[in-house]
Design an enzyme around this catalytic site. Structure first.
Site, short mmCIF file in Angstrom:
data_model
loop_
_atom_site.label_atom_id
_atom_site.label_comp_id
_atom_site.label_asym_id
_atom_site.label_seq_id
_atom_site.Cartn_x
_atom_site.Cartn_y
_atom_site.Cartn_z
N GLU A 180 4.47 4.49 2.89
CA GLU A 180 4.24 3.19 2.29
C GLU A 180 4.01 2.14 3.37
O GLU A 180 4.50 2.27 4.49
CB GLU A 180 5.46 2.77 1.46
CG GLU A 180 5.77 3.72 0.33
CD GLU A 180 7.09 3.40 -0.36
OE1 GLU A 180 7.28 3.88 -1.49
OE2 GLU A 180 7.93 2.68 0.25
N VAL A 181 3.26 1.10 3.00
CA VAL A 181 3.05 -0.04 3.90
C VAL A 181 3.62 -1.28 3.22
O VAL A 181 3.29 -1.56 2.06
CB VAL A 181 1.56 -0.24 4.23
CG1 VAL A 181 1.39 -1.41 5.20
CG2 VAL A 181 0.98 1.02 4.85
N ASP A 196 -9.38 11.17 11.57
CA ASP A 196 -9.30 10.89 10.13
C ASP A 196 -10.08 9.63 9.79
O ASP A 196 -9.65 8.82 8.98
CB ASP A 196 -7.83 10.74 9.70
CG ASP A 196 -7.67 10.77 8.18
OD1 ASP A 196 -8.52 11.39 7.51
OD2 ASP A 196 -6.71 10.17 7.67
N GLY A 217 0.83 -1.20 0.00
CA GLY A 217 0.00 0.00 0.00
C GLY A 217 0.86 1.24 0.00
O GLY A 217 1.99 1.25 0.49
N GLY A 238 0.25 5.62 0.50
CA GLY A 238 -0.71 6.69 0.78
C GLY A 238 -0.01 7.98 1.10
O GLY A 238 1.20 8.12 0.89
N GLY A 239 -0.80 8.94 1.65
CA GLY A 239 -0.26 10.26 1.93
C GLY A 239 0.86 10.26 2.95
O GLY A 239 1.71 11.13 2.95
N MET A 240 0.87 9.27 3.86
CA MET A 240 1.87 9.27 4.91
C MET A 240 3.04 8.35 4.62
O MET A 240 3.92 8.18 5.45
CB MET A 240 1.22 8.87 6.24
CG MET A 240 0.25 9.90 6.76
SD MET A 240 -0.56 9.36 8.27
CE MET A 240 0.84 9.23 9.37
#
Length: 755
Positions: free
Chosen positions: A24-25, A141, A18, A20-22
């Site tokens: 990676e996963v 959020d 994944g 996202g804005g923060m």
């Protein structure tokens, strides 16, 4: 981090699962315990922050990670470990098997989930919220992507604590064109939008938005204008869920509407009360016969067993005019993300698209000869394209460019060079080049895309006009203002024909045309055009819409250029007050307008008032952005200028020297702002009678401008004039006369276009 990286000698990254804005996963293996885990790597969006910011970020991360790690509840993702490796902050969490609610809606063609599933999800999530709120933690959020449904039926809320870190530090995305800082506006509480203090009841509102969407298939304010979404949350009662899905029990509808109350005090007192009401609703609707709503489509099977795949999504009449569908709002659960222009049926993602003739004649459609690619390949490319758009929204333009270049090459190979999707990717390549300081390269890319889109889609297609509009913008950045004017005029005519004179895209083009007129020296025309655009935007979008205020801001600037400073000051003040009210007093746009108010005060000889304003602005900028942020230094520069105007030259010189040193360190010695500050140092030295020292500074500025801009650039020539004046003050008349003559020759050559 590479996929073979071993973090802290323990966590081996295996697969990227994944982004996202923060950050990676990754799926990873804990080598010490022999188990698989998820590792979230958090990367600040802006790596140019000063050391003080970085220290604050790390401390905030550690504090929030400890909070998240301390949460122990079946409905909250377990955090095993956290730390920092090679400058990257990371979290180690349990590896979850399942889908988030956003993915479930996607998989169900955006149909609502089955009622039993909605109530079960609501019950479990309410229990998790009750626990975390009891610990004093507010998520801030909550959205479908942050709520997971595991394969065993467990519901888990993700990113507790860390979501709050992202909101506060600035990991979340920003809306294109408005500057409104936020994540996804479809799930924000009214108090978040207003910048007020938030507590656990803000989470309840956001959870109400999630329940509304999984119960109806759409968020409560299903609008594609970002401002309309925010105003909807703040001011407009949502449509009852049963208007979308008639078979929804009244008890469930009442719970959702109570959660969506505008005033926090009118919502359920806490998540425990919410859970009680949800459990009571099970009994109330248990024997109610199902009535299928025509708008909702066929009933879906339970997602707790297997996802349903209805053939057609529900049809809904848009609640805004169709032209609002192209305005950016960020991502909501239902949809892959919004296009920058209205969708066109011929621009699909399949390989058998039909080219639209540019002549306007009716012709027999011709199928592309290229074989239809596998759907999974097309879908994968669409997903990567969307990821590139997300990186751009986050300001990560270099990374976005890499993604779009790769996708463009693969789409060209799979779909063909003139397929609308290939051209869409190449348009984004042009945008990333423009945003990373390469306007000439961007122009070449846009030129290719514009020709392709005109050939395939037609000259007045919104996508074609969007590319030509961006071409005009980069022409302006390259100083080719006459060509930019011609391009804007062409785009404006096309948009007026295709979309109407009051379409936001038409008004955006007229706004840019007005600015370009000022670059051509046609200030009166520029002012009249900008004033008309401001009036039209106020009528169409509202007087406090960010786009309206942007144009009014430019009108104020033009009034100043025309010497009409009393009017300019009044308008700047109006804009500053409107932005503070609509966006919050600490929003960058509100602070920028306050700076211009100071300029107006100084121009009108009210330097004492300007000094007071700039002192307050410096304090606010320092608090919001930090002491060495370029905008903080800009405010300090204004403060120094007005100290000089008040005759306080020793203080002015000290201030300008400090600002110059900071700008040189932060921006570089040849940055225009650094050179402006250095000139201000020279001015202060001259007023104090230290002309020899002033000459040294004036020459440094002139040499740098000549080196960077060219000897005949107007800024370089102005600096040489400053140097000549200084020579006069030192009694070196012949040198001054020679320099004045040289400047005059260069100015004449520039005016005639000679060499």
């Amino acid at each position: 981090m590479g996929d073979t990286r071993l973090i802290q000698g323990r966590y081996r990254l295996l697969d990227l699962i994944g982004r996202g804005g923060m950050g990676e996963v990754w799926r990873a293996r804990d080598e010490s315990l022999g188990r698989h885990v998820a590792v979230k790597c958090l990367k600040p969006l802006n790596t140019e922050h000063d050391p003080a910011f970085t220290r604050v970020l790390r401390e905030r991360f550690r504090r929030e990670a400890r909070v998240a790690a301390a949460l122990q509840h079946r409905g909250v993702t377990v955090v095993h470990d956290f730390g920092e490796a090679d400058g990257v902050l990371y979290l180690v969490m349990e590896l979850l098997e399942g889908s988030n609610l956003s993915q479930l809606l996607e998989g169900n063609k955006h149909h609502p989930l089955p009622l039993d599933d909605i109530v079960e999800i609501a019950d479990q999530a309410a229990s998790a919220l009750a626990y975390t709120h009891q610990q004093g933690i507010v998520h801030r959020d909550l959205k479908p992507a942050n709520i997971m449904l595991l394969t065993d039926g467990t519901v888990k809320i993700c990113d507790f604590g860390i979501a709050r870190l992202g909101t506060d530090i600035g990991f979340t995305s920003r809306l294109t064109g408005t500057g409104i800082a936020m994540g996804t506006p479809h799930y924000m509480s009214p108090e978040q939008i207003g910048g007020d203090q938030v507590d656990h009841r803000s989470d309840l509102y956001s959870f109400g938005c999630v329940l509304y969407e999984i119960a109806t298939g759409v968020p409560p304010f299903d609008l594609e204008d970002a401002w309309a979404v925010l105003v909807g949350h703040r001011d407009t009662p949502p449509e009852p869920p049963r208007s979308h899905r008639a078979e929804l029990p009244e008890e469930v509808e009442r719970i959702i509407l109570d959660l969506l109350a505008k005033e926090p005090d009118e919502r359920p007192h806490d998540a425990r009360e919410l859970g009680r009401r949800i459990r009571e609703s099970r009994t109330a609707y248990a024997h109610v016969p199902t009535v299928v709503s025509a708008a909702a489509g066929p009933p879906a099977r339970s997602h707790l067993s297997a996802p349903s795949r209805p053939e057609q999504p529900p049809s809904r009449e848009p609640r805004l005019p169709s032209w609002t569908r192209g305005m950016t709002t960020g991502h909501k659960a239902a949809g892959r993300g919004l296009r920058t222009t209205p969708p066109d049926p011929s621009a699909g993602l399949t390989g058998d698209w039909i080219a639209r003739p540019s002549t306007g004649r009716v012709e027999e459609p011709v199928l592309a000869e290229r074989p239809t690619p596998p759907p999974e390949v097309v879908a994968a490319l669409a997903g990567r394209h969307t990821a590139g758009l997300s990186l751009g929204r986050l300001g990560r333009w270099t990374e976005a460019g890499e993604v779009h270049r790769a996708v463009a090459a693969e789409r060209e190979h799979v779909l063909g060079p003139d397929h609308p999707d290939t051209l869409a990717s190449r348009h984004q390549v042009g945008l990333t080049l423009s945003r990373t300081g390469r306007p000439a390269d961007a122009l070449r890319e846009y030129t290719h895309v514009a020709r392709g889109r005109e050939r395939v889609l037609g000259p007045d297609h919104p996508d074609t006009l969007a590319t030509r509009h961006d071409m005009a913008y980069v022409l302006g950045r390259l100083g080719r203002h006459f060509e930019a004017h011609q391009a804007y005029t062409t785009v404006l005519a096309g948009r007026a024909r295709a979309l109407g004179p009051d379409h936001p895209d038409t008004l955006r083009c007229r706004h840019n045309l007005a600015l370009n007129l000022s670059r051509l020296g046609r200030l009166e025309e520029s002012y009249e055009t900008a004033s008309d655009v401001a009036d039209a935007r106020a009528r169409v979008l509202g007087p406090n819409h960010p786009d309206t205020l942007v144009t009014r801001y430019e009108v104020a600037y033009l009034l100043g250029q025309l010497g009409r400073w009393p009017e300019a000051l009044r308008m700047y003040r109006d804009v500053a007050e409107s932005r503070a009210q609509a966006l919050g007093p600490d929003h960058p746009d509100a602070l920028a307008a306050r700076y211009e108010v100071g300029i107006g005060l100084g121009r009108l000889g009210r330097s004492a008032d300007a000094l007071t304003l700039y002192r307050a602005l410096v304090d606010d900028r320092t608090r919001v952005d930090g002491p060495v942020h370029p905008e903080t230094l800009r405010a300090r520069h204004g403060l120094g200028v007005n100290l000089g105007r008040l005759g306080r030259w020793e203080e002015a010189l000290a201030e300008s020297r400090e600002v110059c040193a900071l700008r040189e360190r932060v921006l570089g010695p040849d940055h225009p702002d650094t050179l402006v500050s250095r000139r201000e140092v020279a001015v202060g030295l001259g007023w104090l009678g230290r002309w020899a020292d002033a000459l040294t500074e004036y020459r440094r500025v002139a040499d740098a401008r000549e080196r960077v801009l060219g000897a005949d650039h107007h800024d370089a020539l102005a600096s040489r004039n400053d140097e000549a004046h200084c020579l006069e003050q030192l009694g070196r008349g012949p040198e001054a006369v020679e320099l004045y003559r040289r400047v005059a020759v260069l100015r004449q050559r520039r005016a005639t276009g000679g060499h």
